[in-house]
Design a protein around this motif. Sequence first.
Motif, PDB file in Angstrom:
ATOM      1  N   TYR A  14      18.545  10.694  17.085  1.00 57.66           N
ATOM      2  CA  TYR A  14      17.458   9.809  16.665  1.00 57.66           C
ATOM      3  C   TYR A  14      16.147  10.582  16.626  1.00 57.66           C
ATOM      4  O   TYR A  14      15.816  11.324  17.551  1.00 57.66           O
ATOM      5  CB  TYR A  14      17.335   8.633  17.635  1.00 57.66           C
ATOM      6  N   TYR A  45      24.794   4.435   5.294  1.00 56.78           N
ATOM      7  CA  TYR A  45      24.753   5.796   4.760  1.00 56.78           C
ATOM      8  C   TYR A  45      25.532   5.929   3.455  1.00 56.78           C
ATOM      9  O   TYR A  45      25.986   7.026   3.102  1.00 56.78           O
ATOM     10  CB  TYR A  45      25.311   6.765   5.808  1.00 56.78           C
ATOM     11  N   TYR A  93      24.159   8.325  14.302  1.00 57.64           N
ATOM     12  CA  TYR A  93      23.086   8.790  13.428  1.00 57.64           C
ATOM     13  C   TYR A  93      23.529   9.995  12.603  1.00 57.64           C
ATOM     14  O   TYR A  93      24.173  10.920  13.119  1.00 57.64           O
ATOM     15  CB  TYR A  93      21.850   9.177  14.236  1.00 57.64           C
ATOM     16  N   GLU A 102      14.291  14.734   8.193  1.00 58.24           N
ATOM     17  CA  GLU A 102      15.006  13.574   7.653  1.00 58.24           C
ATOM     18  C   GLU A 102      16.175  14.000   6.769  1.00 58.24           C
ATOM     19  O   GLU A 102      15.983  14.543   5.687  1.00 58.24           O
ATOM     20  CB  GLU A 102      14.052  12.682   6.866  1.00 58.24           C
ATOM     21  N   THR A 108      14.471   4.779   4.962  1.00 61.74           N
ATOM     22  CA  THR A 108      15.369   5.644   5.728  1.00 61.74           C
ATOM     23  C   THR A 108      15.494   5.164   7.177  1.00 61.74           C
ATOM     24  O   THR A 108      16.574   5.260   7.772  1.00 61.74           O
ATOM     25  CB  THR A 108      14.879   7.101   5.717  1.00 61.74           C
ATOM     26  N   HIS A 145      19.065   4.201   8.909  1.00 66.21           N
ATOM     27  CA  HIS A 145      19.545   4.729  10.196  1.00 66.21           C
ATOM     28  C   HIS A 145      19.855   3.599  11.173  1.00 66.21           C
ATOM     29  O   HIS A 145      20.874   3.630  11.881  1.00 66.21           O
ATOM     30  CB  HIS A 145      18.491   5.656  10.799  1.00 66.21           C
TER      31      HIS A 145
END
Length: 327
Positions: free
Chosen positions: A81, A198, A229, A177, A189, A193
């Motif tokens: 993260y 995704y 993530y 990123e 974005t 997340h």
Amino acid sequence: MWTASRPWGSVITGNSPITWIFNPTWIVYERRNGSMQLKNWLNLNGKKKKRTVQYSFGYLDETAKKEIRRKILKAVALPGYQVPFGSRDMPIARGWGTGGLQITLTLIGPEDLLKVIDQGCDESVNAVNIKNFIQSVSGVAATEDTLRATLIQTRHRIPEERLTAGQILVLQVPYPEALREVEPSELETRRMHAEGDYARMWLHLYEDIVRFGEIRISYRYPVKVAGHYIMDPSPIPRWDVPKLHRADNLFLFGAGREKRIYAVPPQTTVRPLEFEDFPFRVEDFSGKVCALCGASDTYLDEVIDDVGGGRRYFCSDTAFCRKRRGR
């Protein structure tokens, strides 16, 4: 004649106050026969005084260090993260490793042994200048031996030797990123997340396969951390991506320009994105060996001879290469 005795402040001499404005040359005013003359403070009475600038240990002030440490703890608690932090101004330009440098200066202690590398090389200009700066504001010792170092700052490479528990590897990150290639909006974005959405990243990889027959991402290869993530591992080559998986050491990533910190704690699952019928693969150096140490199991840099046009290969990790040669 009367003379001021301090380089700045308000000084009462005789019946008249003289107000000083700071000047780097440290000047002093004297009044002779009703006129004002300017003399250099350094040459006054034939004595030269050297000004020294005092910094906190590790350059950053304690308030900045506390904030960065708190953000590092949050990043470790949430692997992959991106934690926002207040990136400070540093004596190098943003984009040249300020994020990694701030993490290193925050964590380093008097007993640490420092190592700094740039694309695997200990002697590159960037690595040498950053190492000299860190040593000048902390006084810590430095080494080129990967396994002896307790704190390693690197750009674009992970050392060839497997790091051990207790070591910290700090990576400089230009673009934190991983989804920026498929989504320009920062707000979007963050939502992707949070929700684990995704699909656009998977579509991006699929389009590569359709157009070129394989995934053509050579560096910044996206990985999934702890099953949640998707993370940008910094511009390391594919060769280094497997080293993130269940490593014994702590990985910290700092992006000073983008003001982000993220981490991969020890023994964390890190998997590169791949399809069952198009698995992830690293660079192929089959038939190529290092011209210095003869290694065939390391990441190699290709060097083209300008005169003869021949190609030679050398270990990217220069310290590892020297160690293999027994130097």
